[in-house]
Design a protein around this motif. Structure first.
Motif, PDB file in Angstrom:
ATOM      1  N   GLY A  75      -0.169   0.922  -2.201  1.00 10.28           N
ATOM      2  CA  GLY A  75       0.027   2.360  -2.072  1.00 10.28           C
ATOM      3  C   GLY A  75      -1.200   3.103  -2.572  1.00 10.28           C
ATOM      4  O   GLY A  75      -1.871   2.665  -3.504  1.00 10.28           O
ATOM      5  N   TRP A  76      -1.454   4.257  -1.940  1.00  9.37           N
ATOM      6  CA  TRP A  76      -2.593   5.084  -2.346  1.00  9.37           C
ATOM      7  C   TRP A  76      -2.153   6.000  -3.483  1.00  9.37           C
ATOM      8  O   TRP A  76      -1.096   6.647  -3.374  1.00  9.37           O
ATOM      9  CB  TRP A  76      -3.077   5.904  -1.152  1.00  9.37           C
ATOM     10  N   VAL A  77      -2.932   6.038  -4.551  1.00  6.99           N
ATOM     11  CA  VAL A  77      -2.631   6.928  -5.672  1.00  6.99           C
ATOM     12  C   VAL A  77      -3.902   7.659  -6.089  1.00  6.99           C
ATOM     13  O   VAL A  77      -5.021   7.213  -5.796  1.00  6.99           O
ATOM     14  CB  VAL A  77      -2.031   6.172  -6.889  1.00  6.99           C
ATOM     15  N   SER A  78      -3.721   8.785  -6.753  1.00  9.09           N
ATOM     16  CA  SER A  78      -4.856   9.553  -7.261  1.00  9.09           C
ATOM     17  C   SER A  78      -4.478  10.108  -8.618  1.00  9.09           C
ATOM     18  O   SER A  78      -3.410  10.696  -8.778  1.00  9.09           O
ATOM     19  CB  SER A  78      -5.180  10.696  -6.298  1.00  9.09           C
ATOM     20  N   ASP A  79      -5.364   9.903  -9.599  1.00 10.70           N
ATOM     21  CA  ASP A  79      -5.149  10.489 -10.914  1.00 10.70           C
ATOM     22  C   ASP A  79      -6.518  10.806 -11.508  1.00 10.70           C
ATOM     23  O   ASP A  79      -7.541  10.731 -10.806  1.00 10.70           O
ATOM     24  CB  ASP A  79      -4.288   9.567 -11.800  1.00 10.70           C
ATOM     25  N   ILE A  80      -6.529  11.125 -12.775  1.00  6.36           N
ATOM     26  CA  ILE A  80      -7.771  11.568 -13.415  1.00  6.36           C
ATOM     27  C   ILE A  80      -8.890  10.521 -13.294  1.00  6.36           C
ATOM     28  O   ILE A  80     -10.069  10.854 -13.246  1.00  6.36           O
ATOM     29  CB  ILE A  80      -7.452  11.972 -14.883  1.00  6.36           C
ATOM     30  N   ASP A  81      -8.501   9.248 -13.159  1.00  7.88           N
ATOM     31  CA  ASP A  81      -9.493   8.161 -13.051  1.00  7.88           C
ATOM     32  C   ASP A  81     -10.042   7.967 -11.643  1.00  7.88           C
ATOM     33  O   ASP A  81     -10.996   7.217 -11.453  1.00  7.88           O
ATOM     34  CB  ASP A  81      -8.876   6.831 -13.508  1.00  7.88           C
ATOM     35  N   GLY A  82      -9.404   8.560 -10.645  1.00  8.63           N
ATOM     36  CA  GLY A  82      -9.929   8.418  -9.280  1.00  8.63           C
ATOM     37  C   GLY A  82      -8.863   8.060  -8.270  1.00  8.63           C
ATOM     38  O   GLY A  82      -7.674   8.013  -8.585  1.00  8.63           O
ATOM     39  N   TYR A  83      -9.331   7.807  -7.053  1.00  6.81           N
ATOM     40  CA  TYR A  83      -8.461   7.402  -5.953  1.00  6.81           C
ATOM     41  C   TYR A  83      -8.467   5.892  -5.866  1.00  6.81           C
ATOM     42  O   TYR A  83      -9.516   5.274  -6.030  1.00  6.81           O
ATOM     43  CB  TYR A  83      -9.011   7.891  -4.602  1.00  6.81           C
ATOM     44  N   ARG A  84      -7.341   5.283  -5.547  1.00  5.96           N
ATOM     45  CA  ARG A  84      -7.332   3.831  -5.338  1.00  5.96           C
ATOM     46  C   ARG A  84      -6.042   3.388  -4.665  1.00  5.96           C
ATOM     47  O   ARG A  84      -5.066   4.157  -4.600  1.00  5.96           O
ATOM     48  CB  ARG A  84      -7.473   3.081  -6.668  1.00  5.96           C
ATOM     49  N   TYR A  85      -6.026   2.157  -4.219  1.00 12.54           N
ATOM     50  CA  TYR A  85      -4.800   1.510  -3.764  1.00 12.54           C
ATOM     51  C   TYR A  85      -4.307   0.602  -4.868  1.00 12.54           C
ATOM     52  O   TYR A  85      -5.109  -0.098  -5.505  1.00 12.54           O
ATOM     53  CB  TYR A  85      -5.068   0.688  -2.498  1.00 12.54           C
ATOM     54  N   GLN A  86      -3.001   0.596  -5.089  1.00 14.38           N
ATOM     55  CA  GLN A  86      -2.432  -0.307  -6.096  1.00 14.38           C
ATOM     56  C   GLN A  86      -1.056  -0.789  -5.648  1.00 14.38           C
ATOM     57  O   GLN A  86      -0.391  -0.123  -4.849  1.00 14.38           O
ATOM     58  CB  GLN A  86      -2.391   0.380  -7.470  1.00 14.38           C
ATOM     59  N   PRO A  87      -0.609  -1.946  -6.154  1.00 11.18           N
ATOM     60  CA  PRO A  87       0.648  -2.538  -5.679  1.00 11.18           C
ATOM     61  C   PRO A  87       1.910  -1.941  -6.303  1.00 11.18           C
ATOM     62  O   PRO A  87       3.016  -2.304  -5.891  1.00 11.18           O
ATOM     63  CB  PRO A  87       0.505  -4.020  -6.040  1.00 11.18           C
ATOM     64  N   THR A  88       1.767  -1.043  -7.271  1.00 12.19           N
ATOM     65  CA  THR A  88       2.943  -0.508  -7.962  1.00 12.19           C
ATOM     66  C   THR A  88       2.923   1.023  -8.029  1.00 12.19           C
ATOM     67  O   THR A  88       1.866   1.650  -7.999  1.00 12.19           O
ATOM     68  CB  THR A  88       3.012  -1.050  -9.410  1.00 12.19           C
ATOM     69  N   HIS A  89       4.120   1.571  -8.179  1.00  9.30           N
ATOM     70  CA  HIS A  89       4.313   3.023  -8.321  1.00  9.30           C
ATOM     71  C   HIS A  89       3.724   3.477  -9.665  1.00  9.30           C
ATOM     72  O   HIS A  89       3.969   2.834 -10.689  1.00  9.30           O
ATOM     73  CB  HIS A  89       5.821   3.296  -8.271  1.00  9.30           C
ATOM     74  N   PRO A  90       2.980   4.584  -9.704  1.00  2.00           N
ATOM     75  CA  PRO A  90       2.310   4.978 -10.950  1.00  2.00           C
ATOM     76  C   PRO A  90       3.264   5.400 -12.062  1.00  2.00           C
ATOM     77  O   PRO A  90       2.896   5.377 -13.240  1.00  2.00           O
ATOM     78  CB  PRO A  90       1.428   6.156 -10.524  1.00  2.00           C
ATOM     79  N   GLU A  91       4.491   5.798 -11.717  1.00  3.00           N
ATOM     80  CA  GLU A  91       5.424   6.259 -12.751  1.00  3.00           C
ATOM     81  C   GLU A  91       6.483   5.218 -13.084  1.00  3.00           C
ATOM     82  O   GLU A  91       6.813   5.030 -14.254  1.00  3.00           O
ATOM     83  CB  GLU A  91       6.073   7.587 -12.325  1.00  3.00           C
ATOM     84  N   THR A  92       7.024   4.538 -12.087  1.00  4.08           N
ATOM     85  CA  THR A  92       8.075   3.554 -12.369  1.00  4.08           C
ATOM     86  C   THR A  92       7.492   2.176 -12.675  1.00  4.08           C
ATOM     87  O   THR A  92       8.181   1.339 -13.253  1.00  4.08           O
ATOM     88  CB  THR A  92       9.029   3.389 -11.167  1.00  4.08           C
TER      89      THR A  92
END
Ligand code: MD6
Ligand code: FE
Length: 206
Positions: A61-78
């Motif tokens: 999944g594509w996520v964006s936070d203070i560290d930047g944009y990236r793809y990661q295999p897990t939800h950033p909150e759960t």
């Protein structure tokens, strides 16, 4: 099925999904958001929240936070893996991508009536040979697209519920964004707003 070439590699499929298919896809998106709730991404560096909320399904999944944009295999909150991609999403990729392998990621954007998305390129993937396939549900979005240079002139097209657009070949990296949502243009989502799904192949071999 009509396909309109807007530019080399940029194809518009008006009414790709009929009303029943839109409702089925919406049901599948609701299942995804129950397992992987919409989150508010933040701009890298500034931490300013996007006006669009997001979630994903698929291996990445594509996520964006203070560290930047990236793809990661897990939800950033759960912290949970993203839900599997619904069959309707895989079918759209097979119909429209012309790419032999399945997508790795499906980003789901939810626009409140006041949300928008600034002009950007989709370039966080490692694989630019594969196109990006985009599906729209709910209220019409005024979609702006240009070319490979941010300063080049742009055109606009209205993406309505059920429309698909494919960014491939020489148009894979063009600048694009959503200027605004046109209120009252669809009753698919009872509370209004717009959903957009973008399907991508992120990695060559995963
Ligand atoms: C949207 N779409 O339609 C935002 N990106 O809400 C995108 O950012 C997009 O539609 C790459 C390819 C197709 C798209
Ligand atoms: Fe994009």
């Amino acid at each position: 099925m009509t396909a309109i070439t807007l530019a080399p590699g940029l194809t518009y499929h008006p009414d790709y999904l009929d009303r029943l298919a839109q409702q089925r896809l919406l049901d599948a998106v609701r299942d995804v958001t129950r397992a992987a709730p919409l989150f508010s991404p933040r701009m890298p560096r500034t931490g300013k929240p996007f006006s669009v909320r997001m979630t994903n399904c698929g291996r990445l999944g594509w996520v964006s936070d203070i560290d930047g944009y990236r793809y990661q295999p897990t939800h950033p909150e759960t912290g949970q893996p993203w839900p599997v991609m619904p069959d309707q999403v895989l079918k759209a990729w097979q119909d429209l991508s012309g790419y032999p392998q399945p997508p790795d990621a499906c980003l789901i954007n939810f626009y409140e009536p006041s949300a928008r998305m600034g002009l950007h390129q989709d370039r966080d993937e490692e694989e630019f040979e594969a196109p990006v396939v985009s599906l729209s549900l709910g209220e019409t979005g005024l979609f702006r697209y240009g070319s490979l240079d941010r300063k080049d002139p742009t055109r606009s097209i209205k993406l309505k519920s059920g429309d698909a657009i494919v960014f491939g070949g020489p148009s894979r990296l063009i600048f694009h964004g959503i200027d605004r949502i046109l209120p009252g243009t669809s009753d698919l989502l009872p509370q209004g707003g717009r959903l957009n799904l973008t399907l991508r192949k992120v990695r060559q071999a995963l």
